[in-house]
Motif scaffolding. Structure first.
Motif, PDB file in Angstrom:
ATOM      1  N   ALA A  38      56.926  90.469 107.775  1.00  0.00           N
ATOM      2  CA  ALA A  38      56.555  90.028 106.428  1.00  0.00           C
ATOM      3  C   ALA A  38      55.373  90.830 105.895  1.00  0.00           C
ATOM      4  O   ALA A  38      54.710  91.554 106.647  1.00  0.00           O
ATOM      5  CB  ALA A  38      56.207  88.541 106.468  1.00  0.00           C
ATOM      6  N   ASN A  39      55.098  90.667 104.603  1.00  0.00           N
ATOM      7  CA  ASN A  39      53.898  91.279 104.017  1.00  0.00           C
ATOM      8  C   ASN A  39      52.664  90.822 104.775  1.00  0.00           C
ATOM      9  O   ASN A  39      52.537  89.641 105.084  1.00  0.00           O
ATOM     10  CB  ASN A  39      53.724  90.828 102.561  1.00  0.00           C
ATOM     11  CG  ASN A  39      54.701  91.516 101.642  1.00  0.00           C
ATOM     12  OD1 ASN A  39      55.262  92.549 102.004  1.00  0.00           O
ATOM     13  ND2 ASN A  39      54.915  90.943 100.487  1.00  0.00           N
ATOM     14  N   ALA A  41      51.807  91.506 107.777  1.00  0.00           N
ATOM     15  CA  ALA A  41      51.990  91.321 109.225  1.00  0.00           C
ATOM     16  C   ALA A  41      51.183  92.327 110.044  1.00  0.00           C
ATOM     17  O   ALA A  41      50.902  92.110 111.217  1.00  0.00           O
ATOM     18  CB  ALA A  41      53.466  91.434 109.578  1.00  0.00           C
ATOM     19  N   THR A  44      51.439  98.434 108.308  1.00  0.00           N
ATOM     20  CA  THR A  44      50.704  99.622 107.849  1.00  0.00           C
ATOM     21  C   THR A  44      49.478  99.857 108.728  1.00  0.00           C
ATOM     22  O   THR A  44      49.153 100.992 109.076  1.00  0.00           O
ATOM     23  CB  THR A  44      50.286  99.436 106.373  1.00  0.00           C
ATOM     24  OG1 THR A  44      51.473  99.403 105.586  1.00  0.00           O
ATOM     25  CG2 THR A  44      49.396 100.564 105.892  1.00  0.00           C
TER      26      THR A  44
HETATM   27  P1  ATP Z   1      52.602  95.137 103.546  1.00  0.00           P
HETATM   28  O1  ATP Z   1      54.048  95.223 103.725  1.00  0.00           O
HETATM   29  O2  ATP Z   1      52.203  94.087 102.554  1.00  0.00           O
HETATM   30  O3  ATP Z   1      51.906  96.450 103.366  1.00  0.00           O
HETATM   31  P2  ATP Z   1      51.765  95.170 106.294  1.00  0.00           P
HETATM   32  O4  ATP Z   1      52.538  94.464 107.349  1.00  0.00           O
HETATM   33  O5  ATP Z   1      51.885  96.633 106.217  1.00  0.00           O
HETATM   34  O6  ATP Z   1      52.084  94.513 104.912  1.00  0.00           O
HETATM   35  P3  ATP Z   1      48.952  95.613 106.450  1.00  0.00           P
HETATM   36  O7  ATP Z   1      48.944  96.453 105.222  1.00  0.00           O
HETATM   37  O8  ATP Z   1      48.773  96.239 107.757  1.00  0.00           O
HETATM   38  O9  ATP Z   1      50.279  94.750 106.495  1.00  0.00           O
HETATM   39  O10 ATP Z   1      47.876  94.474 106.221  1.00  0.00           O
HETATM   40  C1  ATP Z   1      47.538  93.509 107.212  1.00  0.00           C
HETATM   41  C2  ATP Z   1      46.317  92.743 106.737  1.00  0.00           C
HETATM   42  O11 ATP Z   1      45.204  93.634 106.620  1.00  0.00           O
HETATM   43  C3  ATP Z   1      46.473  92.078 105.380  1.00  0.00           C
HETATM   44  O12 ATP Z   1      45.893  90.793 105.469  1.00  0.00           O
HETATM   45  C4  ATP Z   1      45.694  92.967 104.459  1.00  0.00           C
HETATM   46  O13 ATP Z   1      45.128  92.220 103.402  1.00  0.00           O
HETATM   47  C5  ATP Z   1      44.608  93.546 105.342  1.00  0.00           C
HETATM   48  N1  ATP Z   1      44.208  94.893 104.907  1.00  0.00           N
HETATM   49  C6  ATP Z   1      45.019  95.968 104.785  1.00  0.00           C
HETATM   50  N2  ATP Z   1      44.339  97.057 104.373  1.00  0.00           N
HETATM   51  C7  ATP Z   1      43.048  96.675 104.225  1.00  0.00           C
HETATM   52  C8  ATP Z   1      41.836  97.322 103.837  1.00  0.00           C
HETATM   53  N3  ATP Z   1      41.831  98.630 103.544  1.00  0.00           N
HETATM   54  N4  ATP Z   1      40.716  96.587 103.802  1.00  0.00           N
HETATM   55  C9  ATP Z   1      40.733  95.277 104.137  1.00  0.00           C
HETATM   56  N5  ATP Z   1      41.813  94.612 104.522  1.00  0.00           N
HETATM   57  C10 ATP Z   1      42.971  95.277 104.567  1.00  0.00           C
END
Ligand code: ATP
Length: 237
Positions: A38-39, A41, A44
Protein backbone atom coordinates in the motif's frame (compact mmCIF):
# COMPACT_ATOMS: atom_id res chain seq x y z
CA UNK A 1 20.97 -19.34 -8.64
CA UNK A 2 23.00 -16.45 -7.37
CA UNK A 3 21.87 -13.56 -5.25
CA UNK A 4 23.00 -10.32 -6.79
CA UNK A 5 21.53 -8.05 -4.15
CA UNK A 6 20.75 -8.85 -0.53
CA UNK A 7 19.27 -6.72 2.21
CA UNK A 8 19.49 -8.01 5.76
CA UNK A 9 17.48 -6.43 8.58
CA UNK A 10 17.62 -2.95 7.08
CA UNK A 11 16.20 -0.21 9.28
CA UNK A 12 16.03 3.43 8.31
CA UNK A 13 13.82 6.49 8.13
CA UNK A 14 13.77 10.27 7.87
CA UNK A 15 14.95 12.44 10.75
CA UNK A 16 13.59 10.72 13.82
CA UNK A 17 10.80 8.91 12.02
CA UNK A 18 11.58 5.27 11.45
CA UNK A 19 10.05 3.87 8.23
CA UNK A 20 11.77 0.50 7.67
CA UNK A 21 11.77 -1.92 10.58
CA UNK A 22 14.07 -4.71 9.48
CA UNK A 23 13.68 -5.38 5.76
CA UNK A 24 15.29 -8.60 4.54
CA UNK A 25 15.07 -9.44 0.87
CA UNK A 26 17.14 -10.67 -2.00
CA UNK A 27 17.24 -10.26 -5.75
CA UNK A 28 18.31 -13.21 -7.87
CA UNK A 29 20.41 -12.82 -10.95
CA UNK A 30 18.46 -12.49 -14.21
CA UNK A 31 15.06 -12.34 -12.49
CA UNK A 32 12.43 -9.65 -12.26
CA UNK A 33 11.68 -9.06 -8.58
CA UNK A 34 8.94 -6.70 -7.48
CA UNK A 35 8.07 -4.87 -4.28
CA UNK A 36 4.38 -4.25 -3.81
CA UNK A 37 2.35 -2.81 -0.95
CA UNK A 38 0.00 0.00 0.00
CA UNK A 39 0.92 3.68 -0.11
CA UNK A 40 3.40 4.51 2.59
CA UNK A 41 4.46 0.87 3.11
CA UNK A 42 8.10 1.83 2.59
CA UNK A 43 8.74 0.69 -0.97
CA UNK A 44 10.42 3.87 -2.17
CA UNK A 45 12.37 4.09 1.07
CA UNK A 46 13.64 0.53 0.50
CA UNK A 47 14.92 1.55 -2.95
CA UNK A 48 16.54 4.65 -1.48
CA UNK A 49 18.19 2.59 1.24
CA UNK A 50 19.57 0.16 -1.35
CA UNK A 51 20.97 3.07 -3.37
CA UNK A 52 22.26 4.85 -0.27
CA UNK A 53 20.22 8.00 -0.94
CA UNK A 54 18.91 7.30 2.56
CA UNK A 55 21.54 5.70 4.78
CA UNK A 56 20.55 2.49 6.55
CA UNK A 57 20.58 2.98 10.32
CA UNK A 58 21.01 -0.75 10.84
CA UNK A 59 21.42 -3.84 8.71
CA UNK A 60 23.40 -4.50 5.57
CA UNK A 61 23.13 -4.16 1.82
CA UNK A 62 25.27 -6.60 -0.14
CA UNK A 63 25.80 -6.29 -3.88
CA UNK A 64 27.65 -8.94 -5.87
CA UNK A 65 28.81 -10.43 -2.59
CA UNK A 66 30.34 -7.21 -1.22
CA UNK A 67 29.03 -5.17 1.71
CA UNK A 68 28.09 -1.85 0.08
CA UNK A 69 25.96 -0.49 2.92
CA UNK A 70 28.14 2.55 3.48
CA UNK A 71 28.94 3.41 -0.13
CA UNK A 72 27.56 6.59 -1.70
CA UNK A 73 24.89 6.42 -4.43
CA UNK A 74 27.56 7.47 -6.92
CA UNK A 75 29.89 4.65 -5.90
CA UNK A 76 27.05 2.15 -6.10
CA UNK A 77 26.06 3.38 -9.56
CA UNK A 78 29.64 2.82 -10.69
CA UNK A 79 29.37 -0.79 -9.56
CA UNK A 80 26.24 -1.24 -11.65
CA UNK A 81 23.42 -0.58 -9.18
CA UNK A 82 21.18 1.84 -11.02
CA UNK A 83 17.93 3.47 -9.90
CA UNK A 84 15.28 5.04 -12.13
CA UNK A 85 13.66 7.22 -9.47
CA UNK A 86 9.99 7.95 -8.93
CA UNK A 87 9.03 11.08 -10.85
CA UNK A 88 11.67 10.39 -13.53
CA UNK A 89 13.83 13.44 -12.74
CA UNK A 90 14.75 14.16 -16.34
CA UNK A 91 16.43 17.36 -17.46
CA UNK A 92 13.41 19.05 -19.03
CA UNK A 93 15.38 21.61 -21.06
CA UNK A 94 17.86 19.11 -22.45
CA UNK A 95 17.17 16.98 -25.50
CA UNK A 96 16.40 13.28 -25.46
CA UNK A 97 19.93 12.50 -26.68
CA UNK A 98 21.52 14.76 -24.05
CA UNK A 99 19.46 13.17 -21.28
CA UNK A 100 20.61 9.75 -22.45
CA UNK A 101 24.25 10.84 -22.51
CA UNK A 102 23.88 12.17 -18.95
CA UNK A 103 23.02 8.62 -17.90
CA UNK A 104 26.46 7.35 -18.93
CA UNK A 105 28.38 9.01 -16.13
CA UNK A 106 30.53 6.18 -14.84
CA UNK A 107 33.77 5.40 -16.70
CA UNK A 108 32.47 1.91 -17.46
CA UNK A 109 29.28 3.33 -18.96
CA UNK A 110 31.15 6.00 -20.93
CA UNK A 111 33.23 3.30 -22.60
CA UNK A 112 30.05 1.62 -23.81
CA UNK A 113 28.19 4.83 -24.67
CA UNK A 114 27.84 4.28 -28.41
CA UNK A 115 26.70 0.67 -28.11
CA UNK A 116 24.28 1.53 -25.30
CA UNK A 117 22.69 4.48 -27.06
CA UNK A 118 22.17 2.34 -30.13
CA UNK A 119 20.55 -0.30 -27.96
CA UNK A 120 18.24 2.23 -26.25
CA UNK A 121 17.11 3.65 -29.61
CA UNK A 122 16.48 0.14 -30.86
CA UNK A 123 14.37 -0.67 -27.76
CA UNK A 124 12.51 2.64 -27.96
CA UNK A 125 12.25 3.83 -31.59
CA UNK A 126 10.08 6.72 -30.34
CA UNK A 127 13.12 8.13 -28.55
CA UNK A 128 15.17 7.88 -31.73
CA UNK A 129 12.51 9.80 -33.66
CA UNK A 130 12.52 12.49 -30.97
CA UNK A 131 16.20 12.53 -30.10
CA UNK A 132 16.54 16.28 -30.62
CA UNK A 133 13.32 17.15 -28.82
CA UNK A 134 13.46 18.62 -25.30
CA UNK A 135 12.58 16.05 -22.64
CA UNK A 136 10.05 18.41 -21.06
CA UNK A 137 7.93 18.37 -24.21
CA UNK A 138 7.58 14.58 -24.40
CA UNK A 139 4.40 12.75 -23.47
CA UNK A 140 4.27 10.95 -20.12
CA UNK A 141 4.90 7.59 -21.74
CA UNK A 142 7.84 8.91 -23.75
CA UNK A 143 9.31 10.48 -20.62
CA UNK A 144 9.11 7.15 -18.85
CA UNK A 145 10.84 5.48 -21.81
CA UNK A 146 13.53 8.14 -21.55
CA UNK A 147 13.92 7.60 -17.81
CA UNK A 148 14.35 3.85 -18.37
CA UNK A 149 16.67 4.52 -21.31
CA UNK A 150 18.81 6.82 -19.21
CA UNK A 151 19.01 4.10 -16.57
CA UNK A 152 20.18 1.64 -19.23
CA UNK A 153 22.87 4.11 -20.33
CA UNK A 154 24.48 3.65 -16.91
CA UNK A 155 25.13 0.02 -17.91
CA UNK A 156 23.31 -1.57 -14.96
CA UNK A 157 23.91 -4.96 -13.44
CA UNK A 158 20.69 -4.43 -11.50
CA UNK A 159 18.18 -1.95 -12.85
CA UNK A 160 15.81 -0.67 -10.15
CA UNK A 161 12.70 1.18 -11.24
CA UNK A 162 10.39 3.03 -8.86
CA UNK A 163 6.84 3.17 -10.25
CA UNK A 164 7.28 2.23 -13.88
CA UNK A 165 3.59 2.49 -14.73
CA UNK A 166 2.57 5.53 -12.66
CA UNK A 167 0.33 7.86 -14.64
CA UNK A 168 0.57 5.80 -17.83
CA UNK A 169 -2.31 4.42 -19.87
CA UNK A 170 -2.60 0.62 -19.33
CA UNK A 171 -1.56 -0.17 -22.88
CA UNK A 172 1.63 1.88 -22.47
CA UNK A 173 2.40 0.35 -19.08
CA UNK A 174 2.02 -3.09 -20.60
CA UNK A 175 4.30 -2.22 -23.47
CA UNK A 176 6.99 -0.93 -21.09
CA UNK A 177 6.72 -4.08 -19.04
CA UNK A 178 7.15 -6.02 -22.28
CA UNK A 179 10.36 -4.15 -22.95
CA UNK A 180 11.63 -4.94 -19.46
CA UNK A 181 10.84 -8.59 -19.99
CA UNK A 182 12.89 -8.52 -23.16
CA UNK A 183 15.80 -6.93 -21.27
CA UNK A 184 15.51 -9.62 -18.63
CA UNK A 185 15.54 -12.32 -21.29
CA UNK A 186 18.79 -10.77 -22.50
CA UNK A 187 20.33 -11.09 -19.04
CA UNK A 188 19.43 -8.00 -17.01
CA UNK A 189 18.41 -8.29 -13.36
CA UNK A 190 15.48 -6.05 -12.45
CA UNK A 191 13.97 -4.80 -9.19
CA UNK A 192 10.68 -2.93 -9.43
CA UNK A 193 8.48 -0.97 -7.12
CA UNK A 194 5.05 -1.02 -8.66
CA UNK A 195 1.59 0.33 -7.79
CA UNK A 196 -0.04 -1.68 -10.53
CA UNK A 197 -0.17 -4.88 -8.54
CA UNK A 198 -1.91 -6.96 -11.22
CA UNK A 199 0.64 -6.13 -13.86
CA UNK A 200 3.59 -6.46 -11.49
CA UNK A 201 2.54 -9.86 -10.20
CA UNK A 202 1.63 -11.10 -13.67
CA UNK A 203 4.98 -10.22 -15.19
CA UNK A 204 7.57 -10.55 -12.45
CA UNK A 205 9.19 -13.73 -11.15
CA UNK A 206 9.27 -13.09 -7.43
CA UNK A 207 7.41 -10.67 -5.17
CA UNK A 208 7.80 -9.11 -1.73
CA UNK A 209 4.75 -7.60 -0.07
CA UNK A 210 5.66 -4.73 2.21
CA UNK A 211 3.43 -3.29 4.92
CA UNK A 212 4.38 -0.81 7.64
CA UNK A 213 8.05 -1.03 6.83
CA UNK A 214 8.29 -4.81 6.99
CA UNK A 215 8.18 -7.69 4.53
CA UNK A 216 4.92 -9.49 5.30
CA UNK A 217 4.84 -12.07 2.54
CA UNK A 218 7.21 -13.22 -0.16
CA UNK A 219 7.02 -15.81 -2.88
CA UNK A 220 6.89 -16.52 -6.58
CA UNK A 221 4.72 -13.77 -8.06
CA UNK A 222 2.10 -16.11 -9.47
CA UNK A 223 1.56 -17.59 -5.99
CA UNK A 224 1.30 -14.19 -4.31
CA UNK A 225 -1.18 -13.17 -7.02
CA UNK A 226 -3.40 -16.15 -6.20
CA UNK A 227 -3.41 -15.57 -2.44
CA UNK A 228 -6.74 -13.89 -1.69
CA UNK A 229 -5.85 -13.09 1.92
CA UNK A 230 -2.65 -11.34 0.91
CA UNK A 231 -4.44 -9.35 -1.73
CA UNK A 232 -7.19 -8.25 0.64
CA UNK A 233 -4.98 -7.57 3.63
CA UNK A 234 -2.06 -5.78 2.02
CA UNK A 235 -2.79 -4.87 -1.53
CA UNK A 236 -6.42 -3.76 -1.57
CA UNK A 237 -7.12 -5.51 -4.88
P1 ATP B 1 4.10 5.38 -2.06
O1 ATP B 1 3.59 4.35 -2.96
O2 ATP B 1 3.02 6.25 -1.49
O3 ATP B 1 5.29 6.13 -2.57
P2 ATP B 1 5.90 3.79 -0.47
O4 ATP B 1 5.56 2.40 -0.07
O5 ATP B 1 6.87 3.98 -1.55
O6 ATP B 1 4.57 4.57 -0.77
P3 ATP B 1 7.60 5.49 1.07
O7 ATP B 1 7.60 6.55 0.03
O8 ATP B 1 8.79 4.68 1.28
O9 ATP B 1 6.38 4.51 0.83
O10 ATP B 1 7.15 6.18 2.42
C1 ATP B 1 7.10 5.50 3.67
C2 ATP B 1 6.86 6.52 4.77
O11 ATP B 1 7.96 7.43 4.83
C3 ATP B 1 5.62 7.38 4.58
O12 ATP B 1 4.99 7.49 5.84
C4 ATP B 1 6.16 8.69 4.11
O13 ATP B 1 5.34 9.76 4.56
C5 ATP B 1 7.53 8.77 4.76
N1 ATP B 1 8.48 9.54 3.94
C6 ATP B 1 8.83 9.27 2.66
N2 ATP B 1 9.73 10.16 2.20
C7 ATP B 1 9.97 11.03 3.21
C8 ATP B 1 10.81 12.17 3.39
N3 ATP B 1 11.62 12.58 2.40
N4 ATP B 1 10.77 12.80 4.58
C9 ATP B 1 9.98 12.35 5.57
N5 ATP B 1 9.19 11.29 5.49
C10 ATP B 1 9.16 10.62 4.33
Amino acid sequence: MSRVLELTDVETGYGEVQVLWGVTLSVEENKMTTLVGANGAGKTTTMRAIMGVVKPWKGTVRFLGEDVTQLTPHEKAQLGLVLVPEGRQLFADLSVAENLEMGAYSPRARNNLDANIKKVYELFPRLFERKKQKAGTLSGGEQQMLAVGRGLMADPVVLMIDELSLGLAPVLAQSLFGTLKRLKDEGLTILLVEQNVHLALALSDYAYVLAEGRVKIEGPSHQVARDDEVREAYLGV
